[in-house]
Scaffold this motif. Structure first.
Motif: not given
Length: 133
Positions: A45-51, A63-66, A80-85, A89-95
């Motif tokens: 949803n076009n969120r800004k993601i920080k590295l 991964c923590r939040g965004n 990088i692909c793993h963490e961006l996945a 798909v947020p960890k809290a819902k579907q780890h």
């Protein structure tokens, strides 16, 4: 149902170890390639993601939040692909469940390559890791 966490984690460790370490600049470039991609932006949803590059003694990436935090020794495309996945798909819902694995496979195919996608998919099947709906 059988948990996918253990075989998936073991497989991921093996993949990480097979990857060449990137410089921080190259890692940031790959991160930017993904996060500016039209498909990825739609998924998030076009969120800004920080590295963030973790402290030198950090032994794992996460991964923590965004934001994603990369550990030294894990600056590679697979992590990088793993963490961006996890952003999609947020960890809290579907780890590491089937939905996560499906998204991760798609990201590997789209951003790393078809050869690596087929290798990973073959390993998922061999290790009974569910990636289907």
């Amino acid at each position: 149902p059988r948990s996918t966490l253990f075989p998936y984690t073991t497989l991921l460790r093996s993949l990480i170890n097979s990857q060449k370490e990137m410089s921080q600049g190259a890692a940031r470039g790959f991160f930017n390639l993904i996060t500016t991609n039209k498909w990825f932006k739609k998924q998030t949803n076009n969120r800004k993601i920080k590295l963030i590059f973790g402290r030198p003694n950090l032994t794992y990436s996460y991964c923590r939040g965004n934001e994603i935090v990369l550990a030294a020794g894990q600056l590679n495309m697979v992590v990088i692909c793993h963490e961006l996945a996890h952003i999609i798909v947020p960890k809290a819902k579907q780890h590491h469940n089937a939905n996560f694995c499906r998204v991760y496979l798609k990201m590997v195919k789209k951003f790393i390559g078809k050869k690596e996608y087929h290798q990973l998919k073959k390993q998922f099947i061999k290790n009974n890791i569910n990636f289907r709906k």
